[in-house]
Design a protein around this motif. Sequence first.
Motif, short mmCIF file in Angstrom:
data_model
loop_
_atom_site.label_atom_id
_atom_site.label_comp_id
_atom_site.label_asym_id
_atom_site.label_seq_id
_atom_site.Cartn_x
_atom_site.Cartn_y
_atom_site.Cartn_z
N CYS A 42 0.83 -1.21 0.00
CA CYS A 42 0.00 0.00 0.00
C CYS A 42 0.86 1.25 0.00
N GLU A 45 2.21 1.85 -3.44
CA GLU A 45 1.18 2.38 -4.34
C GLU A 45 0.88 3.85 -4.02
N CYS A 51 -2.56 6.80 -4.07
CA CYS A 51 -3.80 6.07 -3.82
C CYS A 51 -3.46 4.58 -3.77
N CYS A 52 -4.12 3.83 -2.90
CA CYS A 52 -3.93 2.38 -2.96
C CYS A 52 -5.27 1.69 -2.82
N CYS A 53 -5.33 0.49 -3.33
CA CYS A 53 -6.61 -0.21 -3.38
C CYS A 53 -6.42 -1.66 -2.95
N SER A 179 -12.21 4.91 1.01
CA SER A 179 -13.48 4.70 0.29
C SER A 179 -13.73 3.21 0.21
N LEU A 222 -9.65 4.84 -11.35
CA LEU A 222 -9.67 3.68 -10.46
C LEU A 222 -10.94 2.88 -10.70
N LEU A 224 -13.00 0.63 -9.09
CA LEU A 224 -13.35 0.00 -7.80
C LEU A 224 -14.49 -0.98 -7.97
N ASP A 228 -14.07 -3.37 -2.22
CA ASP A 228 -12.68 -2.88 -2.29
C ASP A 228 -12.50 -1.70 -1.35
N GLN A 230 -10.16 1.64 -0.67
CA GLN A 230 -9.21 2.55 -1.30
C GLN A 230 -8.75 3.55 -0.25
N PHE A 232 -6.72 7.21 0.17
CA PHE A 232 -6.57 8.26 -0.80
C PHE A 232 -6.28 9.59 -0.10
#
Length: 294
Positions: A42, A45, A51-53, A179, A222, A224, A228, A230, A232
């Motif tokens: 993460c 990213e 941002c990471c997901c 998110s 992204l 999503l 998921d 996220q 951010f």
Amino acid sequence: MTQALNITPEVAVSTLNELIDLDRYPIHDPDSEVTRALIAQCRAELDAVGCCCIANFVRPQSIARMQAEIERKRPDIYWSQDSHNPYMRQDDPSLPEGHPKRAFQRRSSGFVNSDILEEDSDLRRLYDREELLQFVSECLGVTRPIYRWSDPLGCSPYSVMDDGNYFPWHFDGNEFTVSILVQQADKGGVFEYCPDLRTPENENFDQVADVLKGDCGPVHTLDLKPGDLQIFKGRFSMHRVTPVEGSRPRYIALPTYVYDPETVNRPERAKQFYGRAMPIHYEREALRPDTLTD
Ligand SMILES: O=C(O)CCC(=O)C(=O)O
Ligand SMILES: [Fe+2]
């Protein structure tokens, strides 16, 4: 809070496991190899693209309960339409035309405000968890502590977008947002963002203006899926949600975190998004997280 005196560690883990897929993502055990590797990924990213997901972080049963909660709360959704510049501030006619503070786009969307989440809401339960706060903090790699937000309306709402709704380019009032997509729209409703378009030291108005005029250079997209998660940096990365089309609305949970636990949205922003400003918004209006425009 989950770690109340009469709750054993086993019960605390099993209630967290109802929300998060701890088999795959054991965030209750931050020192485990799996969690350490996840945090490292993460961070990489976030460093690379702001941002990471994490796929399927929230369990499908929990997502289904969140979706049902939003449907029950439909009559209480605050729907609004407004024109915004990216800073959610008023026009400043002293500036030249073309300045991003003078660029307004139309928004229409709804919120299930945080203060009306149900008592046993999965989103409320998730946001209350210390383990999530610690995990997000580790992923962000912050050097000072982060906190849940004091804003009673905006701290952890559901954002709702029906057919035709659009959420234009903007920066957030809080630093970090998590998110969790609850329901994907039939079409559209795509999250787009420009990583670190501004920093606390530099507003970067020229590039902000270029993106508003249609420059896609810095824009990332992204894809999503429900469940998921996220993470951010919404205060520094300008972002938007493209228009939603079709009969299935887009639902997303937005638990947020900040460096300064005292700050809240400006009254102006609270009214625009959540329908009202409360005494806390006026009392703390002068308390801003930084000197950036918002
Ligand atoms: O719906 C989203 O994915 C983001 C919404 C958003 O940017 C906001 O509420 O500030
Ligand atoms: Fe935002």
